[in-house]
Design a protein around this motif. Structure first.
Motif, PDB file in Angstrom:
ATOM      1  N   ASN A  57       0.814  -1.215   0.000  1.00 47.82           N
ATOM      2  CA  ASN A  57       0.000   0.000   0.000  1.00 47.82           C
ATOM      3  C   ASN A  57       0.848   1.265   0.000  1.00 47.82           C
ATOM      4  O   ASN A  57       0.491   2.257  -0.643  1.00 47.82           O
ATOM      5  CB  ASN A  57      -0.936  -0.007   1.210  1.00 47.82           C
ATOM      6  CG  ASN A  57      -2.041  -1.032   1.084  1.00 47.82           C
ATOM      7  OD1 ASN A  57      -3.026  -0.819   0.390  1.00 47.82           O
ATOM      8  ND2 ASN A  57      -1.864  -2.180   1.723  1.00 47.82           N
ATOM      9  N   VAL A  58       1.955   1.250   0.719  1.00 45.40           N
ATOM     10  CA  VAL A  58       2.822   2.422   0.764  1.00 45.40           C
ATOM     11  C   VAL A  58       3.462   2.659  -0.603  1.00 45.40           C
ATOM     12  O   VAL A  58       3.579   3.806  -1.053  1.00 45.40           O
ATOM     13  CB  VAL A  58       3.902   2.260   1.844  1.00 45.40           C
ATOM     14  CG1 VAL A  58       4.934   3.378   1.745  1.00 45.40           C
ATOM     15  CG2 VAL A  58       3.264   2.293   3.224  1.00 45.40           C
ATOM     16  N   VAL A  59       3.882   1.603  -1.269  1.00 49.93           N
ATOM     17  CA  VAL A  59       4.465   1.738  -2.607  1.00 49.93           C
ATOM     18  C   VAL A  59       3.448   2.358  -3.555  1.00 49.93           C
ATOM     19  O   VAL A  59       3.793   3.204  -4.391  1.00 49.93           O
ATOM     20  CB  VAL A  59       4.947   0.367  -3.129  1.00 49.93           C
ATOM     21  CG1 VAL A  59       5.267   0.444  -4.617  1.00 49.93           C
ATOM     22  CG2 VAL A  59       6.186  -0.087  -2.364  1.00 49.93           C
ATOM     23  N   ARG A  60       2.180   1.977  -3.415  1.00 45.19           N
ATOM     24  CA  ARG A  60       1.127   2.550  -4.265  1.00 45.19           C
ATOM     25  C   ARG A  60       1.011   4.061  -4.027  1.00 45.19           C
ATOM     26  O   ARG A  60       0.947   4.847  -4.976  1.00 45.19           O
ATOM     27  CB  ARG A  60      -0.205   1.871  -3.963  1.00 45.19           C
ATOM     28  CG  ARG A  60      -1.335   2.309  -4.895  1.00 45.19           C
ATOM     29  CD  ARG A  60      -2.657   1.641  -4.559  1.00 45.19           C
ATOM     30  NE  ARG A  60      -2.567   0.201  -4.733  1.00 45.19           N
ATOM     31  CZ  ARG A  60      -2.733  -0.669  -3.743  1.00 45.19           C
ATOM     32  NH1 ARG A  60      -2.981  -0.252  -2.525  1.00 45.19           N
ATOM     33  NH2 ARG A  60      -2.644  -1.961  -3.978  1.00 45.19           N
ATOM     34  N   ASN A  61       0.993   4.481  -2.758  1.00 44.11           N
ATOM     35  CA  ASN A  61       0.922   5.910  -2.445  1.00 44.11           C
ATOM     36  C   ASN A  61       2.192   6.646  -2.856  1.00 44.11           C
ATOM     37  O   ASN A  61       2.158   7.810  -3.257  1.00 44.11           O
ATOM     38  CB  ASN A  61       0.679   6.112  -0.942  1.00 44.11           C
ATOM     39  CG  ASN A  61      -0.783   5.934  -0.566  1.00 44.11           C
ATOM     40  OD1 ASN A  61      -1.676   6.293  -1.317  1.00 44.11           O
ATOM     41  ND2 ASN A  61      -1.015   5.367   0.597  1.00 44.11           N
ATOM     42  N   PHE A  62       3.336   5.961  -2.746  1.00 44.15           N
ATOM     43  CA  PHE A  62       4.616   6.558  -3.120  1.00 44.15           C
ATOM     44  C   PHE A  62       4.647   6.853  -4.620  1.00 44.15           C
ATOM     45  O   PHE A  62       5.086   7.932  -5.048  1.00 44.15           O
ATOM     46  CB  PHE A  62       5.748   5.598  -2.737  1.00 44.15           C
ATOM     47  CG  PHE A  62       7.121   6.115  -3.082  1.00 44.15           C
ATOM     48  CD1 PHE A  62       7.696   7.144  -2.364  1.00 44.15           C
ATOM     49  CD2 PHE A  62       7.849   5.546  -4.122  1.00 44.15           C
ATOM     50  CE1 PHE A  62       8.967   7.613  -2.677  1.00 44.15           C
ATOM     51  CE2 PHE A  62       9.115   6.007  -4.447  1.00 44.15           C
ATOM     52  CZ  PHE A  62       9.679   7.042  -3.712  1.00 44.15           C
ATOM     53  N   ILE A  63       4.158   5.906  -5.412  1.00 47.02           N
ATOM     54  CA  ILE A  63       4.091   6.094  -6.866  1.00 47.02           C
ATOM     55  C   ILE A  63       3.147   7.246  -7.204  1.00 47.02           C
ATOM     56  O   ILE A  63       3.422   8.062  -8.097  1.00 47.02           O
ATOM     57  CB  ILE A  63       3.644   4.792  -7.559  1.00 47.02           C
ATOM     58  CG1 ILE A  63       4.730   3.715  -7.403  1.00 47.02           C
ATOM     59  CG2 ILE A  63       3.334   5.035  -9.034  1.00 47.02           C
ATOM     60  CD1 ILE A  63       4.312   2.348  -7.901  1.00 47.02           C
ATOM     61  N   GLU A  64       2.033   7.347  -6.471  1.00 42.85           N
ATOM     62  CA  GLU A  64       1.086   8.442  -6.703  1.00 42.85           C
ATOM     63  C   GLU A  64       1.731   9.787  -6.374  1.00 42.85           C
ATOM     64  O   GLU A  64       1.531  10.776  -7.097  1.00 42.85           O
ATOM     65  CB  GLU A  64      -0.158   8.251  -5.837  1.00 42.85           C
ATOM     66  CG  GLU A  64      -1.203   9.337  -6.054  1.00 42.85           C
ATOM     67  CD  GLU A  64      -2.428   9.164  -5.177  1.00 42.85           C
ATOM     68  OE1 GLU A  64      -3.279  10.073  -5.160  1.00 42.85           O
ATOM     69  OE2 GLU A  64      -2.524   8.121  -4.483  1.00 42.85           O
ATOM     70  N   ALA A  65       2.522   9.831  -5.292  1.00 49.95           N
ATOM     71  CA  ALA A  65       3.190  11.079  -4.912  1.00 49.95           C
ATOM     72  C   ALA A  65       4.168  11.520  -5.994  1.00 49.95           C
ATOM     73  O   ALA A  65       4.250  12.707  -6.326  1.00 49.95           O
ATOM     74  CB  ALA A  65       3.924  10.892  -3.578  1.00 49.95           C
ATOM     75  N   ILE A  66       4.913  10.575  -6.555  1.00 46.08           N
ATOM     76  CA  ILE A  66       5.842  10.902  -7.636  1.00 46.08           C
ATOM     77  C   ILE A  66       5.078  11.439  -8.842  1.00 46.08           C
ATOM     78  O   ILE A  66       5.465  12.444  -9.458  1.00 46.08           O
ATOM     79  CB  ILE A  66       6.673   9.673  -8.035  1.00 46.08           C
ATOM     80  CG1 ILE A  66       7.625   9.271  -6.900  1.00 46.08           C
ATOM     81  CG2 ILE A  66       7.485   9.956  -9.308  1.00 46.08           C
ATOM     82  CD1 ILE A  66       8.426   8.015  -7.177  1.00 46.08           C
ATOM     83  N   SER A  67       3.957  10.786  -9.178  1.00 42.45           N
ATOM     84  CA  SER A  67       3.152  11.213 -10.321  1.00 42.45           C
ATOM     85  C   SER A  67       2.640  12.634 -10.132  1.00 42.45           C
ATOM     86  O   SER A  67       2.688  13.454 -11.056  1.00 42.45           O
ATOM     87  CB  SER A  67       1.974  10.250 -10.512  1.00 42.45           C
ATOM     88  OG  SER A  67       1.108  10.712 -11.538  1.00 42.45           O
ATOM     89  N   LEU A  68       2.164  12.947  -8.932  1.00 46.07           N
ATOM     90  CA  LEU A  68       1.626  14.277  -8.669  1.00 46.07           C
ATOM     91  C   LEU A  68       2.728  15.331  -8.657  1.00 46.07           C
ATOM     92  O   LEU A  68       2.529  16.456  -9.121  1.00 46.07           O
ATOM     93  CB  LEU A  68       0.868  14.292  -7.344  1.00 46.07           C
ATOM     94  CG  LEU A  68      -0.423  13.468  -7.304  1.00 46.07           C
ATOM     95  CD1 LEU A  68      -1.065  13.557  -5.932  1.00 46.07           C
ATOM     96  CD2 LEU A  68      -1.404  13.921  -8.387  1.00 46.07           C
TER      97      LEU A  68
END
Length: 293
Positions: A192-203
């Motif tokens: 789950n953290v990796v998913r949020n981490f990828i989203e943070a990079i995208s944003l």
């Protein structure tokens, strides 16, 4: 609108502040409890919580900074600093999870017997304290708060695992349960953290906040009378919650100032469900050249 945004930012900062003080206080208790129970699992969790405390403290600082008003240097304000905090915290949590796995896997082959009764009472306290902190942050919607919430949920799951192991070890000699449960909940959190981490990079790279958001906005704009085409439709997010939109609308005919005013009101209505923080819309008439081409 301004007061609403200000209150929202203060609420976010206050929630993170609560989580920070609770986490720091309990980390101290963990170190003491780890020594008293002679439990390497609790000591390892104390080190992990120390890293969490530093991350939450950083997030709190960045959240405070993010509440500053816009100026000539940061015309949209400082909300993206909160997003930066989410990225840093994601990195720390990924590193911490890998560290836990590195410590837990060898214990599958050399399990150690801790003090079960001491583990039990520390686990009860751990679930209550971290659970309350996670509950406080669960009311937040920013990406920063969501990542921090995973920090705390990881701790809650960790203490639930310790509680289960402690109760079990009171009756049977199965010390291998400790590393097994630690590995299980760490892998769950890591995904789950990796998913949020990828989203943070995208944003941070100014990616569209949602895959379908762009098409839904374009469809809504094209429903307005006289809007023939949309282009230069740009969508990005400041912190994972506050989104920004800019767009050019080519009209099928030249309209007077009164009709333009009416169209602006219509645009406001069709965009209202999207709750954009900032919108910039430009009209282009049929014989007009787009200067951004």
């Amino acid at each position: 609108m301004h007061d609403h945004q200000h209150d929202h930012k203060n609420s976010s900062s206050n929630r993170i502040g609560w989580a920070f003080f609770l986490n720091v206080s309990f980390t101290i208790i963990e170190f003491v409890g780890g020594v008293l129970t002679n439990s390497t699992a609790i000591m390892a969790d104390a080190v992990h919580d120390l890293g969490d405390s530093l991350s939450i403290g950083l997030a709190w600082l960045l959240s405070k900074l993010g509440s500053k008003e816009p100026n000539g240097s940061f015309t949209y304000g400082y909300q993206r600093f909160s997003l930066l905090g989410a990225l840093i915290n994601g990195l720390v949590l990924i590193a911490g999870s890998l560290w836990v796995l590195n410590a837990a896997i060898p214990r599958l082959f050399e399990p150690q017997q801790p003090h079960a009764v001491g583990m039990f009472w520390l686990a009860i306290l751990g679930v209550v304290v971290n659970g309350y902190a996670a509950f406080k942050l669960s009311h937040g919607k920013t990406l920063n708060e969501r990542v921090l919430n995973w920090h705390l949920l990881e701790d809650v799951l960790g203490w639930v695992a310790v509680l289960i192991v402690a109760v079990t070890l009171m009756f049977v000699d199965w010390p291998i349960l400790d590393p097994l449960l630690s590995i299980g909940f760490t892998l769950f959190i890591l995904v789950n953290v990796v998913r949020n981490f990828i989203e943070a990079i995208s944003l941070l790279m100014q990616g569209t906040p949602s895959g379908s958001l762009h098409s839904r906005v374009v469809e809504a704009l094209l429903e307005i009378e006289h809007v023939e085409e949309t282009h230069h439709v740009h969508l990005w997010s400041l912190d994972g919650e506050s989104h920004v939109l800019t767009a050019h609308l080519r009209l099928d005919k030249t309209v007077d100032s009164e009709r333009q005013k009416e169209m602006k009101e219509e645009i406001g209505k069709v965009l209202d469900p999207f709750s954009f923080l900032h919108t910039t819309i430009e009209f282009e008439f049929p014989d007009e050249y787009c200067r951004d081409n």
